[in-house]
Design an enzyme around this catalytic site. Structure first.
Site: not given
Ligand code: AMP
Ligand code: ZN
Length: 115
Positions: A31-32, A88, A101-103
């Site tokens: 995650d970024i 989420n 996406h699975l965190h």
């Molecule tokens: P959600 O809020 O569950 O939709 O999670 C989206 C996730 O994507 C967040 O934790 C962000 O930090 C992550 N995210 C957004 N842009 C990027 C990216 N370019 N590379 C990696 N993770 C990202």
């Protein structure tokens, strides 16, 4: 495959990411904006917007995401101590990227209930 989907663009290597695992169907990357020492996102390569869009034929894919999270947790040495896995779904739950996406979060103590 929606051209404006951030995670499709990562899958297609149009946007860089710190990739930790890849196979024919699944990609995992850091995650970024990490919320824990380990914060990996595990995504299907095929675009599905949210859990609300899953079909019976997606069951194997969902299983692969979950089992990949457990495998990465094992590799990181956080499996025994504990980790959290989160999908989420929609804005009220904090979904900001509409590609499933699975965190995988771990490496620190977690609290319950989540915010
Ligand atoms: P959600 O809020 O569950 O939709 O999670 C989206 C996730 O994507 C967040 O934790 C962000 O930090 C992550 N995210 C957004 N842009 C990027 C990216 N370019 N590379 C990696 N993770 C990202
Ligand atoms: Zn997508």
């Amino acid at each position: 495959m929606p051209s404006d989907c951030l995670f499709c663009r990562i899958v297609n290597r149009e946007i860089p990411a710190s990739i930790v695992y890849e196979d024919d169907r699944v990609l995992a990357f850091n995650d970024i904006d990490p919320q824990a020492p380990t914060h990996v996102l595990i995504v299907p390569k095929r675009h599905v917007a949210s859990l609300n869009d899953l079909q019976p034929g997606d069951d194997a894919m969902v299983g692969e995401l979950v089992r990949r999270a457990a495998a990465i947790a094992g590799e990181r040495g956080i499996a025994a101590g504990g980790y959290r896995t989160v999908f989420n779904t929609n804005r009220g739950a904090g979904q900001t990227v509409f590609h499933i996406h699975l965190h995988l979060l771990g490496g620190r103590s977690m609290h319950w209930p989540p915010g």
